[in-house]
Design a protein around this motif. Structure first.
Motif, PDB file in Angstrom:
ATOM      1  N   ASP A   1      -5.633  32.985  20.243  1.00  0.00           N
ATOM      2  CA  ASP A   1      -5.227  32.129  19.129  1.00  0.00           C
ATOM      3  C   ASP A   1      -5.414  32.838  17.789  1.00  0.00           C
ATOM      4  O   ASP A   1      -4.612  32.674  16.864  1.00  0.00           O
ATOM      5  CB  ASP A   1      -6.051  30.833  19.159  1.00  0.00           C
ATOM      6  CG  ASP A   1      -5.746  29.877  18.022  1.00  0.00           C
ATOM      7  OD1 ASP A   1      -4.571  29.772  17.626  1.00  0.00           O
ATOM      8  OD2 ASP A   1      -6.683  29.224  17.537  1.00  0.00           O
TER       9      ASP A   1
ATOM     10  N   GLN B   1      -2.497  35.554  17.236  1.00  0.00           N
ATOM     11  CA  GLN B   1      -1.185  35.294  17.814  1.00  0.00           C
ATOM     12  C   GLN B   1      -0.627  33.904  17.466  1.00  0.00           C
ATOM     13  O   GLN B   1       0.588  33.745  17.339  1.00  0.00           O
ATOM     14  CB  GLN B   1      -1.245  35.443  19.343  1.00  0.00           C
ATOM     15  CG  GLN B   1      -1.800  36.781  19.829  1.00  0.00           C
ATOM     16  CD  GLN B   1      -1.001  37.969  19.325  1.00  0.00           C
ATOM     17  OE1 GLN B   1       0.219  38.018  19.478  1.00  0.00           O
ATOM     18  NE2 GLN B   1      -1.681  38.921  18.702  1.00  0.00           N
ATOM     19  N   ILE B   2      -1.504  32.917  17.322  1.00  0.00           N
ATOM     20  CA  ILE B   2      -1.032  31.552  17.097  1.00  0.00           C
ATOM     21  C   ILE B   2      -1.460  31.034  15.714  1.00  0.00           C
ATOM     22  O   ILE B   2      -0.622  30.687  14.874  1.00  0.00           O
ATOM     23  CB  ILE B   2      -1.550  30.582  18.178  1.00  0.00           C
ATOM     24  CG1 ILE B   2      -1.158  31.083  19.573  1.00  0.00           C
ATOM     25  CG2 ILE B   2      -1.006  29.173  17.932  1.00  0.00           C
ATOM     26  CD1 ILE B   2       0.318  31.124  19.845  1.00  0.00           C
TER      27      ILE B   2
ATOM     28  N   ASP C   1       0.405  29.624  12.222  1.00  0.00           N
ATOM     29  CA  ASP C   1       0.303  28.223  11.803  1.00  0.00           C
ATOM     30  C   ASP C   1      -0.045  28.083  10.321  1.00  0.00           C
ATOM     31  O   ASP C   1       0.448  27.182   9.630  1.00  0.00           O
ATOM     32  CB  ASP C   1      -0.793  27.495  12.602  1.00  0.00           C
ATOM     33  CG  ASP C   1      -0.384  27.180  14.024  1.00  0.00           C
ATOM     34  OD1 ASP C   1       0.804  27.374  14.353  1.00  0.00           O
ATOM     35  OD2 ASP C   1      -1.249  26.749  14.805  1.00  0.00           O
TER      36      ASP C   1
ATOM     37  N   THR D   1       9.058  31.366  11.438  1.00  0.00           N
ATOM     38  CA  THR D   1       8.258  31.118  12.637  1.00  0.00           C
ATOM     39  C   THR D   1       9.098  30.561  13.783  1.00  0.00           C
ATOM     40  O   THR D   1       8.702  30.623  14.946  1.00  0.00           O
ATOM     41  CB  THR D   1       7.105  30.142  12.310  1.00  0.00           C
ATOM     42  OG1 THR D   1       6.349  30.671  11.213  1.00  0.00           O
ATOM     43  CG2 THR D   1       6.165  29.942  13.474  1.00  0.00           C
TER      44      THR D   1
ATOM     45  N   THR E   1       8.486  35.027  19.339  1.00  0.00           N
ATOM     46  CA  THR E   1       7.360  34.992  20.268  1.00  0.00           C
ATOM     47  C   THR E   1       6.048  34.983  19.487  1.00  0.00           C
ATOM     48  O   THR E   1       6.004  35.389  18.322  1.00  0.00           O
ATOM     49  CB  THR E   1       7.395  36.205  21.203  1.00  0.00           C
ATOM     50  OG1 THR E   1       7.404  37.400  20.414  1.00  0.00           O
ATOM     51  CG2 THR E   1       8.633  36.165  22.079  1.00  0.00           C
ATOM     52  N   PRO E   2       4.950  34.530  20.110  1.00  0.00           N
ATOM     53  CA  PRO E   2       3.670  34.454  19.394  1.00  0.00           C
ATOM     54  C   PRO E   2       3.246  35.796  18.814  1.00  0.00           C
ATOM     55  O   PRO E   2       3.448  36.856  19.410  1.00  0.00           O
ATOM     56  CB  PRO E   2       2.695  33.995  20.484  1.00  0.00           C
ATOM     57  CG  PRO E   2       3.537  33.265  21.470  1.00  0.00           C
ATOM     58  CD  PRO E   2       4.852  33.986  21.478  1.00  0.00           C
ATOM     59  N   GLY E   3       2.656  35.734  17.615  1.00  0.00           N
ATOM     60  CA  GLY E   3       2.062  36.907  17.014  1.00  0.00           C
ATOM     61  C   GLY E   3       2.989  37.775  16.192  1.00  0.00           C
ATOM     62  O   GLY E   3       2.542  38.727  15.552  1.00  0.00           O
TER      63      GLY E   3
END
Length: 515
Positions: free
Chosen positions: A238, A241-242, A246, A325, A329-331
């Motif tokens: 998290d 990457q997340i 956010d 965003t 893909t994440p990150g």
């Protein structure tokens, strides 16, 4: 504008304002300048990379993960890089891979021992969070200033009766102060959003490396403490990457809300400029208004136009992190740019600053506002309310009576002040025919006149949160208490970070064996 004009001007505020100033001053005085750990020319990526390197050196030395004989040499190399970056026109690299070569040049490859247990992923996530929380406090500062101006103006106009509008049409009389407190309540929710977002951003990613941690036992909590973070991003995946994606999206929602609230208010003032005899305008001249190049009679509200344009621009910038965003893909780095996200927050700060200027430039013509109320039937709902409350008539029947009175009045060019009581009696009797209501108008002529008096309507309101004097006094007190709390929160957050960096610098100076 004719009539009795009340103009809002900037004044020294007493009471809660004095307490707020004291709180903010205390927070400012707490930011003591110290060599190496003071706020550098700007708390940018370079600044935070330097602090992370200091903290890595101190923590690894304290916990036996670094040869103590190497620490002074690494500290000296770090000092050289920081001093060079802080010098006028100094090189201030903004990434780990551009910062490290300067360290190697100053102290040799041994300085790379600092990089154990971390990566550019967690380090960049950490400085982005640190920079974004700084920006949130700047936004919180300006929000506090603008909201205080709103509440001051609301108190000054607690008894000023003006028209309010729904669906773009004059609806009911209201206290101008009550109207302003409504706008202040919207900005207070923005303040709440800032505090809530800050708590989520105020978490350190350091020590999570790329996404799943490392075998190097870096003390993550100690690192967070040194950098002034309230806690850790718990999950290593998290961390970079997340959550780091956010953060700008959440801040964008706050900037959007600030811009929407500001634009709504500006548009309400703007509609007055379409009238030939407005009751609310900007003070003429300066940067507030300008004369048309072709039409001598026009005074164009440049300040309103600019504030609205700023609000639109802030919303455009706030859409950036959301769009960037989306569908990645994440990150990915797309929404993480520190300078882009700082520009977005700065746009929100600019909108609030312009709104504060608008509030300080407002001129309210109380007599003209009351004249407009008395020229239309914005008080007509009170007829239905009074018939129901005092005489038991079902609201819908009373509403029908009032509606028929308004229809007749408009067809015959009559206003509330000159409407014949005999016609009101006749319309009432015809409207209630076939119902269980009394056949004769239960309101006396004196009651009928008082029912249509905008000032009396405001005074007689009984709703919690209404514009009546007792409730205005209570709500103004509540608003000021919230402002005090918000100011205290800003000062406390700044003091935490300042104290943490001072502690880090003290431990770093001791380790480096320098004065």
């Amino acid at each position: 504008m004719g009539g009795s004009i009340m103009k809002h001007t900037k004044t020294q505020r007493a009471g809660s304002g004095t307490r707020i100033a004291a709180i903010l001053l205390a927070g400012t005085l707490g930011q003591v300048t110290m060599a190496g750990a003071q706020e550098s020319p700007e708390r940018d990526e370079f600044f935070w990379l330097a602090q992370m390197n200091k903290a890595s050196l101190v923590i690894n030395s304290q916990e036996g993960l670094l040869d103590p004989d190497l620490a002074p040499g690494i500290a000296e190399a770090l000092r050289e890089v920081i001093e060079a970056g802080d010098a006028p026109d100094g090189e201030r690299p903004r990434t780990v891979i551009s910062f490290e070569p300067l360290l190697i040049e100053a102290g040799g490859t041994e300085v790379t021992l600092l990089h154990a247990g971390r990566s550019s992923q967690d380090m960049h996530a950490t400085f982005r969070a640190a920079m974004l929380r700084d920006k949130l406090l700047e936004l919180a500062d300006q929000l506090h200033v603008t909201t205080t101006t709103l509440v001051d103006l609301a108190e000054r106009h607690a008894g000023t009766v003006v028209p309010n509008y729904t669906n773009g049409v004059a609806a009911q009389p209201n206290s101008f102060g009550h109207y302003l407190l409504g706008h202040a309540a919207g900005l207070d929710r923005d303040a709440q959003r800032i505090r809530e977002a800050y708590a989520r951003i105020d978490r350190s990613a350091m020590g999570t490396t790329v996404l799943n941690g490392t075998s190097w036992p870096l003390n993550r909590q100690h690192m967070a403490d040194y950098l002034g973070f309230a806690g850790l991003v718990e999950n290593a995946y998290d961390a970079s990457q997340i959550s780091s994606m956010d953060h700008p999206v959440e801040v964008a929602s706050i900037v959007t809300s600030v811009a929407l609230h500001s634009g709504n208010f500006v548009e309400d003032v703007m509609t007055q400029y379409a009238q030939t005899r407005p009751w609310m305008l900007l003070e003429e001249g300066g940067d507030n208004t300008y004369v048309s190049s072709a039409m001598p009679q026009k005074r164009n509200p440049g300040l309103l136009n600019n504030t609205r344009s700023d609000a639109s621009q802030a919303i455009v910038l706030a859409m950036g992190p959301v769009i960037q965003t989306h569908n990645i893909t994440p990150g990915m780095p797309d929404p993480k740019g520190a300078s882009d996200n700082a520009a977005m927050v700065d746009a929100g700060i600019g909108v609030l600053s312009r709104l504060d200027t608008v509030l300080n430039a407002l001129v309210i013509d109380e007599e003209r506002a009351l004249e407009e109320l008395n020229s239309d039937w914005t008080a007509s709902q009170e007829i239905a309310d009074r018939l129901m409350r005092d005489h038991g008539l079902p609201f819908r029947e009373g509403h029908h009576v009032a509606s028929e009175i308004v229809t007749y009045a408009r067809q015959n060019g009559l206003g509330p002040l000159d409407f014949p009581y005999a016609e009101a009696q006749r319309i009432y009797a015809e409207s209630v025919t076939g119902t269980d209501a009394p056949s004769e108008m239960p309101l006396t002529e004196d009651e009928f006149r008082r029912t249509l008096d905008p000032v009396a309507i405001i005074q007689a309101r009984a709703t919690s949160g209404g514009p009546q004097p007792d409730e205005m006094t209570r709500m103004i007190g509540t608003a000021r208490a919230r402002l005090d709390g918000h100011a205290g929160w800003i000062a406390e957050r700044r003091a935490v970070v300042t104290s943490a960096l001072q502690t880090l610098d003290g431990d770093y100076q001791t380790l480096a064996k320098t004065d």
